[in-house]
Enzyme design. Structure first.
Site, mmCIF file in Angstrom:
data_model
loop_
_atom_site.group_PDB
_atom_site.id
_atom_site.type_symbol
_atom_site.label_atom_id
_atom_site.label_comp_id
_atom_site.label_asym_id
_atom_site.label_seq_id
_atom_site.Cartn_x
_atom_site.Cartn_y
_atom_site.Cartn_z
ATOM 1 N N HIS A 42 43.333 42.108 30.524
ATOM 2 C CA HIS A 42 42.946 43.208 31.401
ATOM 3 C C HIS A 42 43.427 42.895 32.809
ATOM 4 C CE1 HIS A 42 39.662 40.341 31.960
ATOM 5 N NE2 HIS A 42 39.199 41.026 32.998
ATOM 6 N N ASP A 59 40.963 38.240 38.920
ATOM 7 C CA ASP A 59 40.949 36.811 38.600
ATOM 8 C C ASP A 59 41.818 36.461 37.397
ATOM 9 O OD1 ASP A 59 38.819 38.271 37.242
ATOM 10 O OD2 ASP A 59 38.116 36.355 36.469
ATOM 11 N N HIS A 60 42.181 37.469 36.602
ATOM 12 C CA HIS A 60 43.014 37.226 35.426
ATOM 13 C C HIS A 60 44.499 37.427 35.700
ATOM 14 C CE1 HIS A 60 39.828 36.894 32.224
ATOM 15 N NE2 HIS A 60 39.124 37.316 33.260
ATOM 16 N N ASP A 71 37.511 39.206 28.596
ATOM 17 C CA ASP A 71 36.165 39.563 29.068
ATOM 18 C C ASP A 71 35.679 40.777 28.286
ATOM 19 O OD1 ASP A 71 36.531 37.589 30.916
ATOM 20 O OD2 ASP A 71 36.606 38.904 32.661
ATOM 21 N N HIS A 94 41.678 42.756 35.834
ATOM 22 C CA HIS A 94 40.787 42.210 36.855
ATOM 23 C C HIS A 94 41.549 41.153 37.654
ATOM 24 C CE1 HIS A 94 36.191 42.887 36.187
ATOM 25 N NE2 HIS A 94 36.572 43.379 37.343
ATOM 26 N N HIS A 98 36.024 30.263 30.804
ATOM 27 C CA HIS A 98 35.666 31.210 31.874
ATOM 28 C C HIS A 98 34.172 31.099 32.168
ATOM 29 C CE1 HIS A 98 35.164 35.025 34.019
ATOM 30 N NE2 HIS A 98 36.432 35.352 33.869
#
Length: 276
Positions: free
Chosen positions: A61, A65-66, A174, A63, A238
């Site tokens: 995805h 932080d990814h 996530d 986001h 994570h």
């Protein structure tokens, strides 16, 4: 055999000992980078993998932080290697826009390098593929399938199943428990799942931190997913809040309330091999 290396086991909460979310999956001669959080290439180098060795980048995805080091993966592969083929980037709808925006942000750097180096004549070469489900890769004996997960309001989001020579590994990304992940993970040798300690997050003072309970799986929920799917090994990553050394048994005990199989919990560069 499929080798899993947890390159980054951290989260948006800064931990000096943990890079951002990223997992390396080696299947046969192919090497897949799943997500690219902060510090990913430094951790990959420690695992003996350079930017040139990456067969494809898979994004669960978008986001921040990814995908923090998306620009680093693209630029380093371009500047420091001689890979003649584009980097495949596979992710959910919206991935192409993010990659295009990243390349646009890199425009000054790209211009500088093309004008300075005689052997760099073209900008970075990538090929973006967007999926919501189905087969996303079939090459060199490796098959990868994507399925929708539930990380709303972030959507769409994906989980990936990597299969090679009878072995299978699922990367959940996530998500809260959902039918898509249950089906994707069914019978897999290993499930790599992001987790939070709900009991600790509930005690945090910032509402925005407590909000993550809405769309992440707790340790127990991830373990229950593994049990329903009948996976061989559950690999946790994570960690939110950051995993404190010496508390691994607490996380493992929570998982054991729902899943009776092996549970892997570790630092960056933890390696897990599955298959014959």
């Amino acid at each position: 055999m499929i080798d899993i290396t947890l390159l980054g086991t951290g989260s948006p909460m800064i931990d000096p000992n943990r890079a951002g979310p990223s997992t390396l999956v080696k299947a046969g001669d192919s090497v897949f980078l799943v997500d690219c959080g902060r510090g990913v290439l430094m951790r990959a180098a420690a695992a003996g993998v350079g930017a040139a060795n990456i067969t494809a980048l898979l994004l669960t995805h978008l986001h921040s932080d990814h995908i923090t080091d998306l620009s680093d993966v693209i630029t380093t592969r371009w500047v420091t290697t001689f890979v003649p083929t584009p980097l495949p980037i596979i992710g959910p709808p919206g991935t192409r826009a993010v990659v295009d925006a990243t390349l646009a942000a890199l425009a000054p750097d790209i211009s500088y390098r093309i004008h300075h180096h005689a052997d760099i004549t073209e900008p970075p070469s990538v090929q973006v593929y967007e999926y919501t489900d189905g087969q996303v890769w079939d090459d060199a004996g490796v098959r990868i399938t994507a399925a929708p997960t539930d990380h709303r309001p972030v959507e769409p989001t994906l989980g990936f199943r990597v299969e090679h020579d009878g072995a299978s590994v699922v990367l959940a990304g996530d998500t809260v428990p959902c039918a898509g992940l249950d089906e994707l993970a069914k019978g897999a040798n290993a499930l790599v799942h992001t987790v939070i300690r709900a009991d600790l997050v509930q005690q945090m003072p910032l509402q925005r931190i407590r909000d993550i309970l809405d769309y992440h799986s707790s340790v127990e929920q991830a373990a229950a997913t593994a049990a329903r799917a009948g996976v061989g090994t559950l690999v946790l990553t994570h960690y939110v809040p950051p995993l404190v050394p010496g508390q691994e048994d607490q996380w493992r005990a929570q998982a054991a309330t729902e899943f009776s199989g092996p549970v892997e919990i570790g630092d960056d560069l933890l390696r897990v091999s599955v298959g014959n």
